[in-house]
Write a protein that holds these residues in place. Structure first.
Motif, PDB file in Angstrom:
ATOM      1  N   MET A   1       0.840  -1.205   0.000  1.00  0.00           N
ATOM      2  CA  MET A   1       0.000   0.000   0.000  1.00  0.00           C
ATOM      3  C   MET A   1       0.867   1.245   0.000  1.00  0.00           C
ATOM      4  O   MET A   1       1.922   1.257   0.621  1.00  0.00           O
TER       5      MET A   1
ATOM      6  N   ALA B   1      -2.246   6.339   0.890  1.00  0.00           N
ATOM      7  CA  ALA B   1      -3.452   5.525   1.140  1.00  0.00           C
ATOM      8  C   ALA B   1      -3.511   5.121   2.613  1.00  0.00           C
ATOM      9  O   ALA B   1      -4.571   5.168   3.248  1.00  0.00           O
TER      10      ALA B   1
ATOM     11  N   MET C   1      -4.572   8.031   4.707  1.00  0.00           N
ATOM     12  CA  MET C   1      -6.017   8.276   4.557  1.00  0.00           C
ATOM     13  C   MET C   1      -6.835   7.275   5.380  1.00  0.00           C
ATOM     14  O   MET C   1      -7.787   7.647   6.058  1.00  0.00           O
TER      15      MET C   1
ATOM     16  N   GLY D   1      -9.606   7.398  -2.437  1.00  0.00           N
ATOM     17  CA  GLY D   1      -9.442   7.969  -1.096  1.00  0.00           C
ATOM     18  C   GLY D   1      -9.909   9.405  -0.991  1.00  0.00           C
ATOM     19  O   GLY D   1     -10.302   9.862   0.078  1.00  0.00           O
ATOM     20  N   THR D   2      -9.913  10.130  -2.094  1.00  0.00           N
ATOM     21  CA  THR D   2     -10.344  11.529  -2.053  1.00  0.00           C
ATOM     22  C   THR D   2     -11.852  11.632  -1.821  1.00  0.00           C
ATOM     23  O   THR D   2     -12.331  12.639  -1.308  1.00  0.00           O
TER      24      THR D   2
ATOM     25  N   ILE E   1     -13.664  10.467   0.300  1.00  0.00           N
ATOM     26  CA  ILE E   1     -14.042  10.617   1.705  1.00  0.00           C
ATOM     27  C   ILE E   1     -14.110  12.100   2.111  1.00  0.00           C
ATOM     28  O   ILE E   1     -14.852  12.455   3.027  1.00  0.00           O
ATOM     29  N   ILE E   2     -13.372  12.956   1.412  1.00  0.00           N
ATOM     30  CA  ILE E   2     -13.375  14.383   1.788  1.00  0.00           C
ATOM     31  C   ILE E   2     -14.734  15.023   1.474  1.00  0.00           C
ATOM     32  O   ILE E   2     -15.390  15.550   2.381  1.00  0.00           O
TER      33      ILE E   2
ATOM     34  N   LEU F   1      -7.497  -2.336  -1.008  1.00  0.00           N
ATOM     35  CA  LEU F   1      -7.591  -1.249  -0.016  1.00  0.00           C
ATOM     36  C   LEU F   1      -6.905   0.009  -0.536  1.00  0.00           C
ATOM     37  O   LEU F   1      -7.395   1.122  -0.358  1.00  0.00           O
ATOM     38  N   ASN F   2      -5.755  -0.195  -1.178  1.00  0.00           N
ATOM     39  CA  ASN F   2      -5.017   0.940  -1.743  1.00  0.00           C
ATOM     40  C   ASN F   2      -5.862   1.640  -2.813  1.00  0.00           C
ATOM     41  O   ASN F   2      -5.934   2.870  -2.864  1.00  0.00           O
TER      42      ASN F   2
ATOM     43  N   TRP G   1      -8.503   3.695  -1.109  1.00  0.00           N
ATOM     44  CA  TRP G   1      -8.113   4.773  -0.201  1.00  0.00           C
ATOM     45  C   TRP G   1      -7.034   5.718  -0.718  1.00  0.00           C
ATOM     46  O   TRP G   1      -6.791   6.747  -0.105  1.00  0.00           O
ATOM     47  N   GLU G   2      -6.348   5.366  -1.830  1.00  0.00           N
ATOM     48  CA  GLU G   2      -5.296   6.270  -2.314  1.00  0.00           C
ATOM     49  C   GLU G   2      -5.938   7.554  -2.839  1.00  0.00           C
ATOM     50  O   GLU G   2      -6.762   7.513  -3.752  1.00  0.00           O
ATOM     51  N   PRO G   3      -5.566   8.705  -2.271  1.00  0.00           N
ATOM     52  CA  PRO G   3      -6.226   9.946  -2.698  1.00  0.00           C
ATOM     53  C   PRO G   3      -5.682  10.457  -4.029  1.00  0.00           C
ATOM     54  O   PRO G   3      -4.502  10.302  -4.324  1.00  0.00           O
TER      55      PRO G   3
END
Lengths: 47, 547
Positions: free
Chosen positions: A1, A5, A8, B41-42, B44-45, B218-219, B222-224
């Protein structure tokens, strides 16, 4: 990962978990209002 | 108004029931897909900003309106709204708060019945060894309306069983029925979700393909990508998700809180239930479907196939990769979790009707629940029998999407501008066990209506593709006389079939559009039947007042 990430996930999930626990704990810790309130289970004279 | 003896058993029970109302299938199936499609991931903002500016204000407004109506003995939105203005329009507008729930319950109970069937089949180990094609065939066969042996008899039977369970629980009342179920279902749901999340977080690389790893999933989630923050489409998607996940704009929150006394808190209760829903969605919901699917099928497959049906057509195959024992446990946990998420929501959807007919017509709990069951059966049958004609999606579009936005926009305007923020703020803060930030006063009055208004208008006039640049192209097209390029899912196009034209018969057979339009007329008829019931109830009130 990737690091971004991971940051976050930790920041978001940590915050959401923390706030959820904070509010739920506050509910549990707050004393019940004087009777008659809205809840049956704490009635001294159950309906 | 009523002389109901209904009440909540405990504060924790009320919060779990409210959280159960909000936590639904979308927490596990809609949220991760939305995140994947809207900046990872972005996402979520804008999601959290929408929660703060639209979700929390709507929660407080609905809890406050409900408790206010309860003071006058009213437990459904037609007369809750009526108490706030005494303008005839709002009383009939309040029908949305019953109709939406019945419309959604009709098809939602059907999905709930799939989860019940899949839980039992997982327990029996029926999915062991099935590949993706076999699962796809099984599901399609289950819902297919063919002829003879293909008739969806099991789907129908499971629907009837699920509906009967719902009706029985509703007939038991608030504390002995709904609250008791919530106290069992919510902890189990969280436990099942935590088990699956831990399995997902600890699986890692599976070696089935180059990028087959739950960490890659997951990456991916969640990666923004902060450049996407400038895209309004992401903001609309996030605002839409907040809307649906909190079950605002439905009338269920009003109904639940109408059984509270004026001196009891609503501010902290609303926060606790709202954040609990957020926890289930953000922490548990994001950990299951997408990461596990990437872990065994790879990123490309997930990008191409991510959607609601993964729950039924993909997950049993993924669990099977963990070995037969864990596959059975995970299958029961997954479909059991979805069943609990579903039933706590569908029970909430039944309560506005229960409150309405008990208040206005003095019906007993049993009679109210049985008649609700008959109505839901009548409304739900078309979604089962004509599932593949698009009737199911049509119900979801009008009752589960458009009606919510219309009702929420109207109620926040009513609360902040008609009822007035002075009285409204007092309603929110009365008996509060927390300090409600004063910044929420202007937010409720200006920001929240604007937020929902933008969502509604962009859904109404959505141009083809719906990106920011498409709006300017659409205006250019309009001003150059070539008309507005409607997106297929814009509300206007949905109503008038502008892009396709009305075609009910083709090659001597009724088209899907025919079935869809008929279901639309049917829903409209249901809405006006409820309007007529409110009219009768209103006349009864006038007669009682004059006698």
């Amino acid at each position: 990962m990737t690091t971004s990430a991971l940051i976050m996930i930790i920041l978001t999930q940590g915050t959401v978990l923390g706030v959820t626990i904070y509010f739920f704990r506050k509910v549990l810790k707050t004393p019940a209002k004087s009777e008659p309130d809205s809840f049956r289970e704490n009635d001294t004279d159950p309906r | 108004m009523s002389n109901t003896t209904e009440s909540w058993g405990s504060r924790v029970g009320l919060i779990l029931a409210m959280a159960g109302n909000a936590v639904g299938l979308g927490n596990f199936l809609r949220f991760p897909v939305q995140a994947v499609q809207n900046g990872g991931g972005t996402f979520i903002i804008p999601y959290l900003v929408s929660f703060l500016l639209m979700g929390i204000p709507l929660l407080w407004v609905e809890w406050a309106m409900g408790r206010f109506g309860g003071r006058f003995g009213d437990h459904s939105t037609p007369f809750i709204l009526d108490n706030m203005t005494h303008k005839r329009f709002w009383k009939y507008f309040g029908v949305f708060g019953i109709f939406t729930n019945m419309g959604v319950m009709a098809y939602y109970t059907y999905i709930e019945s799939w989860t019940l069937t899949y839980t039992l089949k997982s327990l029996k180990g029926d999915f062991l060894g099935m590949d993706l094609d076999a699962l796809d065939s099984f599901f399609n066969g289950y819902v297919d309306l063919g002829s003879g042996i293909n008739f969806p008899v099991w789907a129908l039977l499971a629907f009837l069983v699920t509906l009967t369970i719902n009706i029985y629980i509703l007939s038991r009342g608030l504390s002995a029925g709904i609250e008791k179920v919530a106290k069992i279902a919510m902890p189990l749901l969280i436990g099942f979700g935590a088990f699956l999340a831990i399995m997902s977080w600890t699986t890692g690389s599976t070696g089935r393909c180059e990028d087959c790893s739950t960490f890659v999933g997951l990456n991916f989630l969640w990666e923004p990508d902060f450049t996407t923050l400038a895209n309004p489409k992401i903001w609309l998607a996030a605002a839409g998700q907040i809307f649906f996940t909190l079950s605002v704009g439905m009338g269920t929150i009003h109904c639940y809180s109408s059984y509270l006394k004026q001196k009891d808190d609503i501010a902290l209760n609303a926060m606790s239930a709202g954040w609990m829903n957020g926890f289930v969605e953000i922490v548990l919901g994001s950990a299951v479907v997408i990461p596990i699917a990437v872990g065994y099928l790879g990123l490309d497959w997930v990008v191409d196939n991510a959607g609601f049906m993964m729950a039924f057509k993909t997950m049993p195959f993924l669990f099977d990769q963990w070995g037969s024992v864990l596959a059975v446990i995970a299958g029961v946990a997954w479909f059991g979790l979805l069943f609990f998420a579903g039933i706590t929501s569908s029970l909430a959807m039944g309560t506005p009707w229960m409150g309405f007919v008990q208040d206005e017509f003095g019906w007993s709990k049993n009679r109210s629940a049985i008649l609700l069951g008959i109505a839901i059966l009548a409304m739900g049958l078309p979604t089962i029998l004509f599932f593949e004609k698009g009737v199911f999606d049509e119900y979801d579009y009008w009752t589960g999407t458009v009606s919510l936005v219309i009702f929420a926009l109207a109620e926040v305007i009513l609360f902040a501008w008609v009822f007035g923020m002075d009285k409204g703020w007092k309603e929110i803060t009365d008996g509060a066990d927390m300090k409600v930030p004063r910044i929420y006063r202007p937010i409720i009055k200006y920001v929240t209506p604007l937020f929902i208004g933008i969502i509604f208008l962009t859904s109404l006039f959505k141009p083809l593709n719906g990106e920011l640049s498409d709006w300017s192209k659409a205006f250019n097209s309009l001003f150059s006389g070539q008309g507005w390029p409607w997106a297929n899912d814009s509300i206007i196009n949905q109503i008038f079939h502008i892009n396709t034209g009305v075609q009910w018969v083709a090659d001597g057979h009724f088209t899907n559009m025919f079935y869809v339009d008929m279901s639309r007329f049917f829903l409209l008829a249901c809405f006006f039947a409820l309007v007529a019931m409110v009219k009768v109830a209103s006349n009864r009130r006038k007669q009682n007042a004059s006698s």
